[in-house]
Design a protein around this motif. Structure first.
Motif, PDB file in Angstrom:
ATOM      1  N   LEU A   1       0.827  -1.210   0.000  1.00 11.62           N
ATOM      2  CA  LEU A   1       0.000   0.000   0.000  1.00 11.62           C
ATOM      3  C   LEU A   1       0.863   1.262   0.000  1.00 11.62           C
ATOM      4  O   LEU A   1       0.567   2.229  -0.708  1.00 11.62           O
ATOM      5  CB  LEU A   1      -0.938  -0.002   1.205  1.00 11.62           C
ATOM      6  N   PHE A   2       1.944   1.234   0.777  1.00  8.26           N
ATOM      7  CA  PHE A   2       2.857   2.378   0.805  1.00  8.26           C
ATOM      8  C   PHE A   2       3.485   2.602  -0.573  1.00  8.26           C
ATOM      9  O   PHE A   2       3.531   3.730  -1.067  1.00  8.26           O
ATOM     10  CB  PHE A   2       3.949   2.155   1.860  1.00  8.26           C
ATOM     11  N   CYS A   3       3.946   1.526  -1.212  1.00 15.80           N
ATOM     12  CA  CYS A   3       4.561   1.646  -2.541  1.00 15.80           C
ATOM     13  C   CYS A   3       3.555   2.113  -3.578  1.00 15.80           C
ATOM     14  O   CYS A   3       3.879   2.934  -4.439  1.00 15.80           O
ATOM     15  CB  CYS A   3       5.166   0.307  -2.967  1.00 15.80           C
ATOM     16  N   ALA A   4       2.325   1.597  -3.498  1.00 21.63           N
ATOM     17  CA  ALA A   4       1.289   2.027  -4.438  1.00 21.63           C
ATOM     18  C   ALA A   4       0.985   3.510  -4.253  1.00 21.63           C
ATOM     19  O   ALA A   4       0.846   4.256  -5.235  1.00 21.63           O
ATOM     20  CB  ALA A   4       0.028   1.191  -4.253  1.00 21.63           C
ATOM     21  N   GLY A   5       0.898   3.961  -2.999  1.00 23.88           N
ATOM     22  CA  GLY A   5       0.662   5.386  -2.741  1.00 23.88           C
ATOM     23  C   GLY A   5       1.803   6.248  -3.236  1.00 23.88           C
ATOM     24  O   GLY A   5       1.591   7.309  -3.826  1.00 23.88           O
ATOM     25  N   LEU A   6       3.013   5.794  -3.008  1.00 19.04           N
ATOM     26  CA  LEU A   6       4.179   6.538  -3.472  1.00 19.04           C
ATOM     27  C   LEU A   6       4.236   6.599  -4.996  1.00 19.04           C
ATOM     28  O   LEU A   6       4.555   7.645  -5.574  1.00 19.04           O
ATOM     29  CB  LEU A   6       5.450   5.908  -2.908  1.00 19.04           C
ATOM     30  N   LEU A   7       3.891   5.505  -5.654  1.00 20.09           N
ATOM     31  CA  LEU A   7       3.848   5.483  -7.117  1.00 20.09           C
ATOM     32  C   LEU A   7       2.774   6.442  -7.633  1.00 20.09           C
ATOM     33  O   LEU A   7       2.995   7.177  -8.593  1.00 20.09           O
ATOM     34  CB  LEU A   7       3.595   4.062  -7.621  1.00 20.09           C
ATOM     35  N   PHE A   8       1.616   6.456  -6.976  1.00 18.98           N
ATOM     36  CA  PHE A   8       0.539   7.366  -7.360  1.00 18.98           C
ATOM     37  C   PHE A   8       0.979   8.822  -7.229  1.00 18.98           C
ATOM     38  O   PHE A   8       0.771   9.636  -8.123  1.00 18.98           O
ATOM     39  CB  PHE A   8      -0.704   7.087  -6.504  1.00 18.98           C
ATOM     40  N   ILE A   9       1.625   9.147  -6.102  1.00 15.84           N
ATOM     41  CA  ILE A   9       2.109  10.517  -5.885  1.00 15.84           C
ATOM     42  C   ILE A   9       3.166  10.879  -6.923  1.00 15.84           C
ATOM     43  O   ILE A   9       3.168  11.991  -7.462  1.00 15.84           O
ATOM     44  CB  ILE A   9       2.651  10.674  -4.452  1.00 15.84           C
ATOM     45  N   THR A  10       4.062   9.942  -7.231  1.00 13.12           N
ATOM     46  CA  THR A  10       5.097  10.190  -8.238  1.00 13.12           C
ATOM     47  C   THR A  10       4.463  10.499  -9.594  1.00 13.12           C
ATOM     48  O   THR A  10       4.870  11.449 -10.277  1.00 13.12           O
ATOM     49  CB  THR A  10       6.034   8.975  -8.358  1.00 13.12           C
ATOM     50  N   LEU A  11       3.461   9.722  -9.975  1.00 18.42           N
ATOM     51  CA  LEU A  11       2.791   9.960 -11.261  1.00 18.42           C
ATOM     52  C   LEU A  11       2.057  11.300 -11.275  1.00 18.42           C
ATOM     53  O   LEU A  11       2.053  12.005 -12.293  1.00 18.42           O
ATOM     54  CB  LEU A  11       1.840   8.809 -11.577  1.00 18.42           C
ATOM     55  N   LEU A  12       1.454  11.681 -10.150  1.00 21.84           N
ATOM     56  CA  LEU A  12       0.810  12.998 -10.067  1.00 21.84           C
ATOM     57  C   LEU A  12       1.829  14.126 -10.211  1.00 21.84           C
ATOM     58  O   LEU A  12       1.565  15.128 -10.887  1.00 21.84           O
ATOM     59  CB  LEU A  12       0.061  13.150  -8.746  1.00 21.84           C
TER      60      LEU A  12
ATOM     61  N   ASN B   1       4.119  18.382 -13.792  1.00 23.57           N
ATOM     62  CA  ASN B   1       5.440  18.942 -14.117  1.00 23.57           C
ATOM     63  C   ASN B   1       6.190  19.465 -12.892  1.00 23.57           C
ATOM     64  O   ASN B   1       6.993  20.388 -13.005  1.00 23.57           O
ATOM     65  CB  ASN B   1       5.323  20.051 -15.167  1.00 23.57           C
ATOM     66  N   LYS B   2       5.958  18.870 -11.739  1.00 25.09           N
ATOM     67  CA  LYS B   2       6.697  19.246 -10.533  1.00 25.09           C
ATOM     68  C   LYS B   2       7.873  18.314 -10.282  1.00 25.09           C
ATOM     69  O   LYS B   2       8.695  18.591  -9.428  1.00 25.09           O
ATOM     70  CB  LYS B   2       5.767  19.247  -9.325  1.00 25.09           C
ATOM     71  N   LEU B   3       7.929  17.214 -11.011  1.00 21.64           N
ATOM     72  CA  LEU B   3       9.028  16.263 -10.889  1.00 21.64           C
ATOM     73  C   LEU B   3       9.593  16.025 -12.280  1.00 21.64           C
ATOM     74  O   LEU B   3       8.860  15.644 -13.194  1.00 21.64           O
ATOM     75  CB  LEU B   3       8.532  14.943 -10.272  1.00 21.64           C
ATOM     76  N   SER B   4      10.879  16.279 -12.448  1.00 21.35           N
ATOM     77  CA  SER B   4      11.492  16.119 -13.765  1.00 21.35           C
ATOM     78  C   SER B   4      11.636  14.638 -14.104  1.00 21.35           C
ATOM     79  O   SER B   4      11.650  13.775 -13.233  1.00 21.35           O
ATOM     80  CB  SER B   4      12.850  16.814 -13.816  1.00 21.35           C
TER      81      SER B   4
END
Length: 137
Positions: free
Chosen positions: A15-26, A31-34
Motif C-alpha cells: 500500500l505504501f509503494c502504491a501510494g508513493l507510485l501514485f504521488i510520483t505519477l501525479l 510537471n513538478k518532478l522532472s
C-alpha cells in the motif's frame, strides 16, 4: 520461513509503494518532478514491489548482504536509495552553483559595459541622451 515478512507487513508495504507510485505519477503529470528523477523513483518503487511480492528475490538479497530479516533488508535498500538520491542532488546543486557564479560574473561584465556605453552616449554638459544622428544644442 525465518526472517520473511508477515502478511500484514507485506500489505502495508504494498500500500505504501502504491501510494508513493501514485504521488510520483501525479508529480510527473503536474510537471513538478522532472523525468530524470521520476525514472529513479519509479525504478525504486517497482523494485520494492518485486521485493515485497516475490520471496525468492528477497531471500537472495538477504543472503547476499548477510541479513537475517526481510524488513531490515528492505530498510537497508531504502537507506541506500536515499543516500544515492542525496548524492545526486548534491552533485546537481554543485553544478548549478558553478553555473550561477559564471552567470553572475557575466552579468557584472555586461553591467560595466552598459554603464560605459551609457556614459559615452550621455552629453556631459546637459546630462541628457543624444539621439542617434542628431546633435544636442
Amino acid at each position: 520461513m525465518i526472517g520473511m515478512l508477515s502478511l500484514q507487513n507485506r500489505v502495508a508495504g504494498l500500500l505504501f509503494c502504491a501510494g508513493l507510485l501514485f504521488i510520483t505519477l501525479l508529480l510527473i503529470r503536474s510537471n513538478k518532478l522532472s523525468a530524470q528523477y521520476a525514472v529513479i523513483w519509479i525504478i525504486a518503487e517497482l523494485t520494492m514491489f518485486v521485493l515485497l511480492l516475490f520471496d525468492p528475490v528477497s531471500l537472495a538479497i538477504m543472503r547476499l548482504i548477510g541479513a537475517t530479516n526481510a524488513s531490515s533488508t528492505i530498510f537497508l535498500l531504502g537507506f541506500v536509495l536515499v543516500i544515492g538520491v542525496i548524492l545526486e542532488l548534491l552533485i546537481r546543486v554543485s553544478e548549478f552553483s558553478s553555473k550561477l557564479r559564471v552567470v553572475n560574473q557575466e552579468l557584472g561584465l555586461l553591467r560595466e559595459r552598459f554603464e560605459r556605453l551609457e556614459e559615452s552616449l550621455t552629453d556631459k554638459s546637459t546630462g541628457e541622451y543624444r539621439e542617434r544622428g542628431k546633435r544636442s544644442i
